[in-house]
Design a protein around this motif. Sequence first.
Motif: not given
Length: 167
Positions: A103-131
């Motif tokens: 995952l990555t931490r990204e700034r909320d585009p609507h509130d730069r003080r807030r951090v959002l968590l985003v699952v990486s593309r790589e993690a999604k690929i690993l998950g799909w390969d397995f599940f």
Amino acid sequence: MRRNAQADDGEPDPDPSGGTTASHPRMPLVHLLRSVAVDLDLRAAAFAAEQHLHPTDLRALIALLDAERAGESMAPGRLGARLHLNSPTTTAVIDRLEALGFLTRERDPHDRRRVLLVVSREAKILGWDFFGPLITRILAVMDGFEPADLDAYERVLRAIAQSLHAN
């Protein structure tokens, strides 16, 4: 103390509900649902072990993916609340997942003080390969049922999920 086990005399221990639950005609369905849940949990544990994830890390990824599918953003505090974690534990989970590139931490585009968590593309690929193969098999099984049956199944599972959160 033994619960729901066989007594030494071979007789089953009594149902703590006074016999009303154990004799319910839908108990085999409850046991089947439990069996499916255990099997899915074992697969999730195998994925977590393969990826060197703590079980809480995997639950965090699932919560993040669920939020993404629902079109919702997820900040660290909301993730911690969802998983019933305190702030230091939530930070440790996020740090581990970030270090693994899940995952990555990204700034909320609507509130730069807030951090959002985003699952990486790589993690999604690993998950799909397995599940993915399992999901494909489950979808194929579902294709064998009438839409009305699947609608009823969905209603039952949603109601069960709601009952799990009612405390």
